[in-house]
Design an enzyme around this catalytic site. Sequence first.
Site, PDB file in Angstrom:
ATOM      1  N   HIS A 133       0.418  -1.077  -0.257  1.00  0.00           N
ATOM      2  CA  HIS A 133       0.302  -0.245   0.509  1.00  0.00           C
ATOM      3  C   HIS A 133       0.596   0.926   0.270  1.00  0.00           C
ATOM      4  CE1 HIS A 133      -3.597  -2.142   1.508  1.00  0.00           C
ATOM      5  NE2 HIS A 133      -3.184  -2.999   0.437  1.00  0.00           N
TER       6      HIS A 133
ATOM      7  N   CYS B 243       4.879  20.712 -12.475  1.00  0.00           N
ATOM      8  CA  CYS B 243       3.917  20.809 -13.855  1.00  0.00           C
ATOM      9  C   CYS B 243       2.079  20.790 -12.733  1.00  0.00           C
ATOM     10  CB  CYS B 243       3.790  18.567 -14.045  1.00  0.00           C
ATOM     11  SG  CYS B 243       2.892  18.097 -13.513  1.00  0.00           S
TER      12      CYS B 243
HETATM   13  P1  NAD Z   1      -7.134  -3.419  10.531  1.00  0.00           P
HETATM   14  O1  NAD Z   1      -7.384  -2.669  11.143  1.00  0.00           O
HETATM   15  O2  NAD Z   1      -8.488  -3.649   9.337  1.00  0.00           O
HETATM   16  O3  NAD Z   1      -6.710  -4.336  11.529  1.00  0.00           O
HETATM   17  C1  NAD Z   1      -5.512  -4.757  12.234  1.00  0.00           C
HETATM   18  C2  NAD Z   1      -5.749  -6.072  13.241  1.00  0.00           C
HETATM   19  O4  NAD Z   1      -4.612  -6.091  14.107  1.00  0.00           O
HETATM   20  C3  NAD Z   1      -7.752  -5.776  14.266  1.00  0.00           C
HETATM   21  O5  NAD Z   1      -7.492  -7.452  13.408  1.00  0.00           O
HETATM   22  C4  NAD Z   1      -6.794  -6.338  15.651  1.00  0.00           C
HETATM   23  O6  NAD Z   1      -6.658  -7.067  15.856  1.00  0.00           O
HETATM   24  C5  NAD Z   1      -5.434  -6.223  15.146  1.00  0.00           C
HETATM   25  N1  NAD Z   1      -4.292  -5.624  16.280  1.00  0.00           N
HETATM   26  C6  NAD Z   1      -4.520  -4.438  16.737  1.00  0.00           C
HETATM   27  N2  NAD Z   1      -3.710  -4.471  17.748  1.00  0.00           N
HETATM   28  C7  NAD Z   1      -2.288  -5.992  17.588  1.00  0.00           C
HETATM   29  C8  NAD Z   1      -2.081  -6.089  18.125  1.00  0.00           C
HETATM   30  N3  NAD Z   1      -0.931  -5.504  19.108  1.00  0.00           N
HETATM   31  N4  NAD Z   1      -1.697  -7.386  18.196  1.00  0.00           N
HETATM   32  C9  NAD Z   1      -2.329  -8.673  17.877  1.00  0.00           C
HETATM   33  N5  NAD Z   1      -3.246  -7.711  16.793  1.00  0.00           N
HETATM   34  C10 NAD Z   1      -3.796  -6.817  16.928  1.00  0.00           C
HETATM   35  O7  NAD Z   1      -5.445  -3.163   9.495  1.00  0.00           O
HETATM   36  P2  NAD Z   1      -5.344  -3.881   8.422  1.00  0.00           P
HETATM   37  O8  NAD Z   1      -5.679  -5.442   8.600  1.00  0.00           O
HETATM   38  O9  NAD Z   1      -3.553  -3.104   7.992  1.00  0.00           O
HETATM   39  O10 NAD Z   1      -5.889  -2.906   6.834  1.00  0.00           O
HETATM   40  C11 NAD Z   1      -6.811  -1.983   6.916  1.00  0.00           C
HETATM   41  C12 NAD Z   1      -5.602  -0.934   6.304  1.00  0.00           C
HETATM   42  O11 NAD Z   1      -5.013  -0.191   6.860  1.00  0.00           O
HETATM   43  C13 NAD Z   1      -4.146  -1.339   5.454  1.00  0.00           C
HETATM   44  O12 NAD Z   1      -4.432  -1.154   3.881  1.00  0.00           O
HETATM   45  C14 NAD Z   1      -2.996  -0.340   5.703  1.00  0.00           C
HETATM   46  O13 NAD Z   1      -2.974   0.137   4.636  1.00  0.00           O
HETATM   47  C15 NAD Z   1      -3.557   0.418   6.221  1.00  0.00           C
HETATM   48  N6  NAD Z   1      -3.474   0.842   7.663  1.00  0.00           N
HETATM   49  C16 NAD Z   1      -1.387   0.825   8.258  1.00  0.00           C
HETATM   50  C17 NAD Z   1      -0.918   1.583   9.453  1.00  0.00           C
HETATM   51  C18 NAD Z   1       0.212   1.380   9.452  1.00  0.00           C
HETATM   52  O14 NAD Z   1       1.278   2.505   8.214  1.00  0.00           O
HETATM   53  N7  NAD Z   1       0.445   1.838  10.461  1.00  0.00           N
HETATM   54  C19 NAD Z   1      -2.292   2.333   9.929  1.00  0.00           C
HETATM   55  C20 NAD Z   1      -3.256   2.318   9.606  1.00  0.00           C
HETATM   56  C21 NAD Z   1      -4.038   1.630   8.683  1.00  0.00           C
END
Ligand code: NAD
Length: 244
Positions: free
Chosen positions: A113, A149
């Site tokens: 992403h 641009c």
């Molecule tokens: P999501 O928010 O959909 O899911 C996160 C998952 O992580 C949840 O199911 C939750 O239960 C679990 N979780 C949270 N903290 C945890 C921990 N400490 N230990 C274990 N599990 C934990 O995130 P996703 O699946 O990455 O998808 C969503 C989108 O979020 C992606 O496209 C990503 O690009 C974007 N995103 C990225 C960041 C980052 O770069 N850190 C932050 C926010 C969103």
Amino acid sequence: MIAGSKRILVFTGAGLSTESGIPDFRSPGGLWDKYDPSDFYFDKFLASGETRERYWRMSSESYAVMRKALPNKAHLALHHLEKAGKLLGIVTQNIDRLHHKAGNSPERVIELHGTTFFVSCLSCGASLDRDVVEERLSAGETAPRCTTCGGILKPATISFGQPMPQEAMSLAFEWAAECDLCIVLGSSLVVYPAASVPIEAVRGGAPLIIINRDETPMDDRANLVIHGSVTEILGPMVEAALTS
Ligand code: NAD
């Protein structure tokens, strides 16, 4: 399973970085409690100057957090896995660069992403350092334009509805076909097409481990599911595997 594997594919999501102080999207207190998800749609970003201004405000706020964030024990465990010669690669949905900060080699990390540390011009493709654009925002710009641009500038991340980077996707699928173990860390596995990477690994015959606080739609296809904190679980697990 880790001790017996030589080509491990790790698939990471926002949950890997929550304990580094970066909120995820879907947990309570996550970004979806604070922001309107529809502001993250690419077509809206293109169509409306007002959405672009709102997007840049949200994005600058989260960039300030990501810029200062440090890798946690789970990120560091993945660096150990690479040093031990067991890591085929990390396919991450995260845009926070914490795998790089943890010491993993850039060629072992696919950022499906994109990254928030760069900004792209959607017209000429110019790539700008994020800090340079942040300075322009601090000086009063609200939705910056390309100085070469005049095109629309956007953080180099993939919004909903934005085309995926083709090379990154192809390599992720190659790794999925080649790996001898797939480990999912901190992902709800509901964001597609990214979530099809671990599915492809399973289809290719690799066993699957999922470590996530909440249930995921793929739990019943995994050989091992652990619901809990990724930092508490992964470090000791990797250490035990590397010393066994
Ligand atoms: P999501 O928010 O959909 O899911 C996160 C998952 O992580 C949840 O199911 C939750 O239960 C679990 N979780 C949270 N903290 C945890 C921990 N400490 N230990 C274990 N599990 C934990 O995130 P996703 O699946 O990455 O998808 C969503 C989108 O979020 C992606 O496209 C990503 O690009 C974007 N995103 C990225 C960041 C980052 O770069 N850190 C932050 C926010 C969103």
